[in-house]
Design a protein around this motif. Structure first.
Motif, mmCIF file in Angstrom:
data_model
loop_
_atom_site.group_PDB
_atom_site.id
_atom_site.type_symbol
_atom_site.label_atom_id
_atom_site.label_comp_id
_atom_site.label_asym_id
_atom_site.label_seq_id
_atom_site.Cartn_x
_atom_site.Cartn_y
_atom_site.Cartn_z
ATOM 1 N N ASP A 1 0.842 -1.193 0.000
ATOM 2 C CA ASP A 1 0.000 0.000 0.000
ATOM 3 C C ASP A 1 0.876 1.240 0.000
ATOM 4 O O ASP A 1 1.679 1.451 0.916
ATOM 5 C CB ASP A 1 -0.917 0.007 1.226
ATOM 6 C CG ASP A 1 -1.838 1.226 1.250
ATOM 7 O OD1 ASP A 1 -2.366 1.577 0.182
ATOM 8 O OD2 ASP A 1 -2.001 1.814 2.329
ATOM 9 N N LYS A 2 0.752 2.049 -1.055
ATOM 10 C CA LYS A 2 1.436 3.337 -1.145
ATOM 11 C C LYS A 2 2.936 3.207 -0.884
ATOM 12 O O LYS A 2 3.481 3.801 0.049
ATOM 13 C CB LYS A 2 0.814 4.342 -0.176
ATOM 14 C CG LYS A 2 -0.640 4.667 -0.497
ATOM 15 C CD LYS A 2 -1.214 5.671 0.486
ATOM 16 C CE LYS A 2 -2.667 5.985 0.157
ATOM 17 N NZ LYS A 2 -3.266 6.946 1.113
ATOM 18 N N THR B 1 5.720 -4.688 -13.770
ATOM 19 C CA THR B 1 4.283 -4.904 -13.862
ATOM 20 C C THR B 1 3.599 -3.618 -14.325
ATOM 21 O O THR B 1 4.251 -2.615 -14.613
ATOM 22 C CB THR B 1 3.708 -5.325 -12.498
ATOM 23 O OG1 THR B 1 3.809 -4.217 -11.583
ATOM 24 C CG2 THR B 1 4.470 -6.521 -11.933
ATOM 25 N N SER B 2 2.274 -3.642 -14.367
ATOM 26 C CA SER B 2 1.524 -2.451 -14.763
ATOM 27 C C SER B 2 1.551 -1.376 -13.683
ATOM 28 O O SER B 2 1.221 -0.218 -13.939
ATOM 29 C CB SER B 2 0.070 -2.824 -15.079
ATOM 30 O OG SER B 2 -0.540 -3.444 -13.954
ATOM 31 N N GLU B 3 1.948 -1.758 -12.458
ATOM 32 C CA GLU B 3 2.073 -0.790 -11.374
ATOM 33 C C GLU B 3 3.473 -0.183 -11.386
ATOM 34 O O GLU B 3 4.461 -0.910 -11.492
ATOM 35 C CB GLU B 3 1.820 -1.459 -10.019
ATOM 36 C CG GLU B 3 0.403 -1.963 -9.830
ATOM 37 C CD GLU B 3 -0.604 -0.829 -9.780
ATOM 38 O OE1 GLU B 3 -0.249 0.243 -9.242
ATOM 39 O OE2 GLU B 3 -1.726 -1.006 -10.279
#
Length: 299
Positions: free
Chosen positions: A25-26, A147-149
């Motif tokens: 997360d973040k 990845t896409s992140e």
């Protein structure tokens, strides 16, 4: 397991976290023991789940490979060959031995080993039963293992390659390929942090895997089972019972893949022929003629 921290020469700090369950997360990783790690770049190497015949049954055991199993004895391709001191009520296997790696013809070469005496030092047999399908719920990664992140990478069984692969390479859930991906992902992360460019690693040019079955050395190269070649290919075979099995996949006169079982000493020569894509049409079946020393001829 406590994280291992190492400081690199160029000011890059690497933290390896081993956690059975973690959340992201973040730009922060939260592990199951409550620890929190802020990251600049993150690589996920969580592995994958095997395809079992059933889930939640205490009598059904799924083993990725013999290195993963904490057993005193070595598991071979068939339970009949190695399991001792354990009552096996029934077993499930593929239509042919080593179905993940080679075809029924190569498997037939190994059948006599079931009746032979066991070797004094049984060889470890790495056998994966993980999916190689395109839509396998893996984390899609690009040619830099990202990845896409943003700033999140993935390597090994947990990822699915989304780039256009070499015509001689395919992804399989193998420990050797996972290790190569891990190395390459680390290089990509470091290069991006330092603002440097990086080219695709050479290990993705040609599929290659070495293992052992029934104490026989097994080498798989390129499109060893004619994966994706359609009907436009031919096979060349050479088999000496109990000694060696050689299968070559040819397409329009060029070698596309090979299966080598036994001490053939052909892996380096065939690897070069596959990579060079030399036209071998003129040699025909003599390419596997045992009376011709092709290692010296093509080297």
């Amino acid at each position: 397991m406590r994280p291992y921290i190492k400081t690199e020469k160029q000011g890059l700090k690497l933290i390896v976290i081993s956690s059975g369950n973690a959340s992201i997360d973040k730009a922060t990783v939260c592990t199951e023991d409550g620890r929190r790690y802020v990251y600049e770049k993150l690589c996920i190497c969580a592995g994958a789940r095997p395809k079992l015949i059933t889930h939640g049954n205490p009598h059904v055991l799924g083993i990725r490979d013999t290195d993963s199993a904490q057993l005193n004895r070595v598991f071979a391709v068939l339970t009949r060959y190695e399991i001792e001191g354990c009552e096996v009520i029934w077993a499930v296997k593929d239509k042919a031995m080593g179905n993940t790696f080679f075809d029924a013809g190569a498997a037939q070469f190994l059948v006599p080993q079931l009746e032979s005496a066991k070797p004094k030092a049984p060889a470890i047999c790495k056998r994966t039963k993980y999916s190689t399908e395109a839509e396998d719920c893996g984390l899609k990664v690009n040619e830099h293992m990202c990845t896409s992140e943003p700033d999140i990478y993935a390597a090994g069984d947990v990822c699915t390659t989304a780039w256009e692969p070499s015509s001689l390479w395919q992804q399989m859930r193998l420990w050797t390929q996972a290790r190569q991906m891990g190395w390459y992902a680390a290089k990509c992360m470091a290069a991006d942090t330092l603002g440097q460019s990086i080219e695709m690693d050479f290990c993705f040019e040609l599929f290659a895997h070495i293992t052992k079955f029934f104490n026989h050395k097994v080498v798989l190269l390129g499109k060893y089972n004619a994966q994706g070649l359609g009907r436009d290919h031919e096979l060349l075979l050479r088999c000496t019972k109990g000694h060696e099995y050689v299968k070559v996949v040819m397409q329009r006169g060029r070698m596309m893949g090979a299966v080598l079982i036994g001490d053939t000493d052909l892996e380096e020569t065939f690897e070069n022929l596959i990579l060079n894509q030399m036209d071998l049409s003129a040699y025909g079946e003599d390419l596997l003629n045992p009376n011709i020393d092709i290692e010296d001829y093509f080297d």
